[in-house]
Design a protein around this motif. Structure first.
Motif, short mmCIF file in Angstrom:
data_model
loop_
_atom_site.label_atom_id
_atom_site.label_comp_id
_atom_site.label_asym_id
_atom_site.label_seq_id
_atom_site.Cartn_x
_atom_site.Cartn_y
_atom_site.Cartn_z
N ARG A 42 32.54 34.25 35.10
CA ARG A 42 33.35 35.40 34.67
C ARG A 42 34.06 36.05 35.86
O ARG A 42 35.23 36.42 35.78
N ASP A 43 33.34 36.18 36.98
CA ASP A 43 33.95 36.75 38.18
C ASP A 43 35.07 35.86 38.70
O ASP A 43 36.12 36.36 39.14
N ASP A 46 38.07 36.33 36.45
CA ASP A 46 38.71 37.61 36.79
C ASP A 46 39.52 37.53 38.08
O ASP A 46 40.49 38.26 38.25
#
Length: 70
Positions: A42-43, A46
């Motif tokens: 997820r990071d 992003d």
């Protein structure tokens, strides 16, 4: 020294992303690399990473794995 595993970060077209702010983790096993990705995808998404390729030294284990949920 044994084999090392790492992720290559890519854009949606498969071009490598080399932004210095992206993590440069090195792993001693495929399972460690995959576990880390499971916690970090997820990071990475992003940060602009769309897909990843897993490398064992210079050998591609698998390529073009999307970080977008199916």
């Amino acid at each position: 020294m044994g084999m090392t595993w790492r992720w290559r970060y890519e854009d949606a077209n498969g071009a490598e992303l080399t932004d210095r702010s992206l993590p440069s983790e090195i792993f001693t096993s495929q399972s460690d690399a995959e576990s880390w990705l499971g916690e970090s995808w997820r990071d990475l998404l992003d940060a602009g990473v769309e897909q990843v390729t897993l490398l064992e030294d210079d050998r591609v284990e698998y390529a073009g794995m999307s970080l977008r949920p199916a």
